[in-house]
Design a protein around this motif. Structure first.
Motif, mmCIF file in Angstrom:
data_model
loop_
_atom_site.group_PDB
_atom_site.id
_atom_site.type_symbol
_atom_site.label_atom_id
_atom_site.label_comp_id
_atom_site.label_asym_id
_atom_site.label_seq_id
_atom_site.Cartn_x
_atom_site.Cartn_y
_atom_site.Cartn_z
ATOM 1 N N PRO A 1 6.309 -10.462 -10.631
ATOM 2 C CA PRO A 1 7.458 -11.149 -10.045
ATOM 3 C C PRO A 1 8.823 -10.666 -10.532
ATOM 4 C CG PRO A 1 6.320 -12.562 -11.608
ATOM 5 C CD PRO A 1 5.450 -11.360 -11.399
ATOM 6 N N VAL A 2 8.887 -10.005 -11.672
ATOM 7 C CA VAL A 2 10.202 -9.638 -12.190
ATOM 8 C C VAL A 2 10.592 -8.184 -11.934
ATOM 9 C CG1 VAL A 2 10.107 -11.415 -13.966
ATOM 10 C CG2 VAL A 2 9.413 -9.104 -14.526
ATOM 11 N N LEU A 3 9.754 -7.436 -11.220
ATOM 12 C CA LEU A 3 10.115 -6.059 -10.907
ATOM 13 C C LEU A 3 10.276 -5.892 -9.403
ATOM 14 C CD1 LEU A 3 7.702 -3.971 -13.154
ATOM 15 C CD2 LEU A 3 10.049 -4.593 -13.612
ATOM 16 N N GLU B 1 6.582 -12.167 11.742
ATOM 17 C CA GLU B 1 6.885 -11.884 10.354
ATOM 18 C C GLU B 1 8.129 -11.020 10.201
ATOM 19 O OE1 GLU B 1 3.984 -10.852 6.680
ATOM 20 O OE2 GLU B 1 3.491 -10.224 8.709
ATOM 21 N N HIS C 1 9.046 -12.045 -4.452
ATOM 22 C CA HIS C 1 9.166 -13.380 -3.849
ATOM 23 C C HIS C 1 9.978 -13.362 -2.553
ATOM 24 C CE1 HIS C 1 13.025 -13.305 -5.996
ATOM 25 N NE2 HIS C 1 13.434 -14.158 -5.106
ATOM 26 N N GLN C 2 10.613 -12.243 -2.271
ATOM 27 C CA GLN C 2 11.382 -12.145 -1.026
ATOM 28 C C GLN C 2 10.521 -11.656 0.141
ATOM 29 O OE1 GLN C 2 14.185 -9.812 -3.330
ATOM 30 N NE2 GLN C 2 15.852 -10.996 -2.470
ATOM 31 N N MET D 1 3.398 -9.180 4.153
ATOM 32 C CA MET D 1 4.231 -8.040 3.758
ATOM 33 C C MET D 1 3.885 -7.602 2.345
ATOM 34 S SD MET D 1 6.306 -6.778 5.914
ATOM 35 C CE MET D 1 5.940 -7.108 7.612
ATOM 36 N N ASN E 1 8.150 -10.339 -18.391
ATOM 37 C CA ASN E 1 7.689 -11.654 -17.974
ATOM 38 C C ASN E 1 7.658 -12.674 -19.097
ATOM 39 O OD1 ASN E 1 6.820 -11.973 -15.086
ATOM 40 N ND2 ASN E 1 5.994 -9.967 -15.579
ATOM 41 N N LYS F 1 21.344 -10.128 -0.553
ATOM 42 C CA LYS F 1 20.817 -9.912 -1.905
ATOM 43 C C LYS F 1 21.065 -11.115 -2.818
ATOM 44 C CE LYS F 1 19.457 -5.669 -1.611
ATOM 45 N NZ LYS F 1 18.101 -5.316 -1.884
ATOM 46 N N ASP G 1 11.585 -11.735 8.150
ATOM 47 C CA ASP G 1 12.027 -10.860 7.081
ATOM 48 C C ASP G 1 13.443 -10.370 7.293
ATOM 49 O OD1 ASP G 1 9.925 -11.123 5.541
ATOM 50 O OD2 ASP G 1 8.871 -9.316 6.173
ATOM 51 N N ARG H 1 6.270 -2.666 -19.234
ATOM 52 C CA ARG H 1 6.708 -2.900 -17.872
ATOM 53 C C ARG H 1 6.391 -4.298 -17.371
ATOM 54 N NH1 ARG H 1 6.937 1.466 -13.681
ATOM 55 N NH2 ARG H 1 9.146 1.945 -13.799
ATOM 56 N N GLU I 1 16.575 -12.738 6.587
ATOM 57 C CA GLU I 1 16.691 -13.250 5.235
ATOM 58 C C GLU I 1 18.110 -13.224 4.694
ATOM 59 O OE1 GLU I 1 13.755 -12.932 1.456
ATOM 60 O OE2 GLU I 1 13.982 -11.271 2.833
ATOM 61 N N LEU J 1 9.919 -0.220 -7.663
ATOM 62 C CA LEU J 1 9.455 0.184 -8.988
ATOM 63 C C LEU J 1 7.944 0.117 -9.098
ATOM 64 C CD1 LEU J 1 11.868 -1.441 -11.594
ATOM 65 C CD2 LEU J 1 11.280 0.961 -11.347
ATOM 66 N N GLN J 2 7.384 -0.941 -8.506
ATOM 67 C CA GLN J 2 5.946 -1.146 -8.657
ATOM 68 C C GLN J 2 5.143 -0.152 -7.840
ATOM 69 O OE1 GLN J 2 4.518 -5.233 -9.180
ATOM 70 N NE2 GLN J 2 6.569 -5.892 -8.658
ATOM 71 N N GLN K 1 17.640 -12.362 -9.367
ATOM 72 C CA GLN K 1 17.157 -13.444 -10.204
ATOM 73 C C GLN K 1 18.190 -13.898 -11.220
ATOM 74 O OE1 GLN K 1 13.409 -11.692 -11.419
ATOM 75 N NE2 GLN K 1 12.363 -13.394 -10.467
ATOM 76 N N ASP L 1 14.514 -2.460 -2.879
ATOM 77 C CA ASP L 1 15.021 -3.085 -4.096
ATOM 78 C C ASP L 1 14.824 -4.588 -4.131
ATOM 79 O OD1 ASP L 1 15.906 -0.686 -5.263
ATOM 80 O OD2 ASP L 1 17.634 -0.691 -3.915
ATOM 81 N N ASP L 2 14.014 -5.094 -3.197
ATOM 82 C CA ASP L 2 13.752 -6.532 -3.196
ATOM 83 C C ASP L 2 12.631 -6.878 -4.174
ATOM 84 O OD1 ASP L 2 15.685 -7.066 -1.413
ATOM 85 O OD2 ASP L 2 14.381 -7.382 0.312
ATOM 86 N N TYR L 3 12.608 -8.152 -4.540
ATOM 87 C CA TYR L 3 11.563 -8.641 -5.441
ATOM 88 C C TYR L 3 10.416 -9.235 -4.625
ATOM 89 C CZ TYR L 3 14.751 -7.916 -9.280
ATOM 90 O OH TYR L 3 15.555 -7.333 -10.203
ATOM 91 N N SER M 1 6.899 -12.015 2.520
ATOM 92 C CA SER M 1 5.843 -12.940 2.938
ATOM 93 C C SER M 1 4.504 -12.383 2.463
ATOM 94 C CB SER M 1 5.848 -13.043 4.451
ATOM 95 O OG SER M 1 5.532 -11.796 5.014
ATOM 96 N N ARG N 1 16.430 -1.017 2.735
ATOM 97 C CA ARG N 1 16.984 -2.265 2.239
ATOM 98 C C ARG N 1 15.939 -3.045 1.421
ATOM 99 N NH1 ARG N 1 18.452 -7.364 4.158
ATOM 100 N NH2 ARG N 1 16.919 -7.154 5.797
ATOM 101 N N ARG N 2 14.684 -2.927 1.827
ATOM 102 C CA ARG N 2 13.661 -3.741 1.176
ATOM 103 C C ARG N 2 13.175 -3.166 -0.150
ATOM 104 N NH1 ARG N 2 11.873 -8.007 4.211
ATOM 105 N NH2 ARG N 2 11.709 -8.775 2.102
#
Lengths: 291, 324
Positions: free
Chosen positions: B106-108, A2, B154-155, B160, A205, A12, A6, A200, A9, B112-113, A15, B150-152, B157, B147-148
């Motif tokens: 999915p959008v944050l 995994e 869906h990026q 993870m 969404n 950046k 990762d 939030r 990837e 942040l979450q 969306q 700020d990822d969303y 697995s 690095r991770r």
């Protein structure tokens, strides 16, 4: 295993960039975007782009045909049509954005609250929305103008209010789909308040249908504003406005086609542009296309 | 010893068009500080609903907690105000959900979450939250957290994402963690890693865990005590090894017989339990397991067996004593 995946990837890839990328692959959407950009530029930079003062009249050159100096000719008072059309974009942009803002800012929260709380709250809000939807939009706008009086601000308020139910319905339906998703429950399980969950999790969404709708709506709002201007219910005369220009040129259509044709064409092209862009955005924001 | 959480005769119902579903029908258990308890049972037996009821997360309508007590740190969570329960959620008691794919927005960004609970309960500033989140990401074993963060979602697995969920749940250092089938949606190799992570971190932080699962292998390895649920009730509970070695309820016996065992010599085929779990709207008057039980007696169809002591800390709800 995994970890390796990762690390390997892509760089950046946010969306919004993904959406732009999908949008750029559609020719019609790009045409729409170009039209919209030209519209925006002419609205914002009108004083620099206009060849003449849009209010400067010259009765000696009434209804003059297009010429080198006056590319789209002159109107019934001898004013430069090109300059008036460019300035007219400002009014249309202003009306469009204000109308959408009123609709989205009042309609979307109403719909989100309605869907999130459900029950009695939902019932009351939805009956209110039903009542508003039962009125034909233009009739509602006309009624409001009759009540508020003629004028630019009133046109915006009138058309804006008549779009509220559409956004309320739209936001409600997307929140209904989202609110039972597990991340909302997860957020509640960490102690988030209703307000925080709405702000939030639900709002971001449910945004994409609202974005699409408001782009498409921009076209409708411009059309309505022109319609009200045509009927003489919009902005007061000397200010250049496409609908009013169309009405002014209507009488002379047989002797001077250009007076009514060019403002009409502008309305047509702008509306087309927003519609093409809106359709493209709808496709680009479609969650089913996401990988 | 004072228990951290005491659930007493908890009852949760769902009012549906077909009738009232007694999803949780009077369950009681205790959890001590730092202890790990397994809640086992097949799908639809009320495991998740009983866990959600603790935090009052049952959607109303159609669900409703109709009775009982949930005493946590001396307070009955079913009686306190909405504001007070919100202060418990995520802060004192946290949850991990089944589906890592859908339990993240999915959008944050995940940063942040994960920081959400910290902002709500600790009132941390943006910068402090970020530092704390980085620490948490490192703690749950996400490589390259700078690095991770700020990822969303869906990026990431599935495994993870579940680590992200663990980080989120443990962010405020809760006293109790409810893990609702945390490994059901990921593949077997990742399951073990995740469970090790949960076990490791909770024992380090002194967090008690309710591990909800239908996987008996998981129970055997990771819990101190276990409770077996059937049709909304606990039918057997006790120290995990004890229940595992000497099951006293026919349902537990059946469950254990239907799982492959590596610790025992192989003897013939696995034995499935016949029949289907009962309809929770129309429960039989006697023992709910009666129609499927291989030890059933005349009496079982009339009298509902209560939990009774069958060994040291070992309870079973069966009229017949399988041990003797």
């Amino acid at each position: 295993m995994e970890e390796i995946f990762d690390k390997a990837e892509k760089p950046k890839w946010s969306q919004s960039r993904e959406v732009l990328h999908r949008l750029s692959k559609r020719i019609t959407a790009m045409i729409g975007l170009v039209i919209v950009l030209i519209f925006l530029i002419s609205a914002i930079f009108a004083p620099f782009l206009a060849l003449h003062d849009p209010l400067e009249h010259s009765l000696g050159h009434m209804l003059a045909k297009p010429s080198w100096d006056y590319p789209l000719g002159r109107d019934e008072l001898g004013r430069c049509i090109l300059s008036r059309v460019i300035y007219g974009a400002r009014i249309s942009l202003l009306i469009g954005t204000m109308v959408i803002s009123i609709g989205v800012l009042l309609g979307a929260p109403l719909g989100i609250i309605s869907a999130y709380y459900g029950g009695k709250v939902d019932f009351i809000i939805q009956r209110f929305v039903d009542t508003m939807l039962a009125f034909p939009g233009i009739l509602l706008a006309l009624t409001l103008i009759a009540m508020l009086g003629v004028g630019l601000a009133n046109v915006m308020i009138a058309v804006g209010i008549s779009t509220i139910p559409i956004y309320a319905r739209l936001a409600r339906s997307s929140v209904l789909a989202i609110k039972s998703r597990q991340f909302v429950e997860a957020s509640r399980s960490i102690g988030a308040s209703n307000f925080k969950i709405i702000l939030r999790h639900l709002l971001p969404n449910s945004l994409s249908p609202i974005i699409v709708q408001s782009t498409l709506h921009m076209a409708t709002a411009i059309l309505w504003a022109a319609g009200l201007g045509f009927l003489g219910l919009g902005i007061n005369p000397p200010t250049p406005e496409w609908g009013a220009m169309l009405n002014g040129g209507r009488l002379y259509i047989r002797v001077a086609y250009h007076v009514a044709t060019f403002p009409g064409l502008m309305i047509f092209i702008t509306v087309l542009g927003f519609n093409l862009l809106g359709d493209g955005l709808r496709d680009a924001l479609d969650p089913r296309l996401k990988t | 010893m004072n228990s951290l959480l005491r659930v007493e005769d908890l009852k949760t119902c769902f009012y549906t068009d077909a009738g009232m579903v007694k999803a949780v029908d009077g369950i009681s258990y205790d959890i001590q500080e730092g202890e790990t308890m397994g809640l086992v049972g097949e799908s639809g037996c009320g495991k998740s609903v009983s866990a959600l009821s603790i935090l009052r997360l049952i959607p109303y309508p159609p669900g409703k907690i109709t009775g009982g007590k949930v005493v946590f740190e001396g307070k009955d969570l079913l009686q306190i105000s909405e504001d007070e329960i919100r202060d418990v959620r995520g802060n004192r008691i946290a949850m991990i959900f089944q589906e890592p794919m859908t339990s993240l927005n999915p959008v944050l960004t995940i940063g942040l979450q994960i920081g959400e609970a910290l902002e709500i309960h600790r009132g941390l500033k943006r910068k402090e939250t970020r530092d704390e989140v980085l620490k948490l990401l490192r703690m749950v074993g996400i490589p390259d957290p700078e690095r991770r963060i700020d990822d969303y979602p869906h990026q990431f697995s599935g495994g993870m994402r579940q680590r992200v969920m663990i980080a989120m749940a443990l962010s405020c250092n809760p006293k109790l963690l409810i893990a609702d089938e945390p490994t059901t949606a990921v593949d077997v190799t990742i399951q073990a890693q995740l469970l090790e992570t949960i076990k490791d971190l909770t024992s380090r932080l002194g967090t008690a865990v309710i591990l909800i699962t239908h996987n008996l292998g998981v129970v055997a390895r990771y819990v101190n005590r276990m409770a077996v649920m059937y049709a909304g009730r606990i039918i057997e509970s006790g120290p995990a090894t004890e229940v595992y070695e000497h099951p006293r309820h026919p349902y537990t016996v059946g469950l254990l017989a239907s799982v492959p065992r590596l610790d025992k010599p192989r003897v013939g085929r696995l034995v499935p339990i016949d029949g289907q779990p009962p309809d929770l709207i129309r429960l039989p008057p006697g023992c709910s397991f009666f129609p499927r039980c291989s030890h059933r007696m005349q009496q079982c169809s009339m009298e509902r067996p209560e939990l009774r002591i069958v060994g040291a800390g070992h309870l079973a709800a069966c009229l017949k004593d399988l041990g003797s």
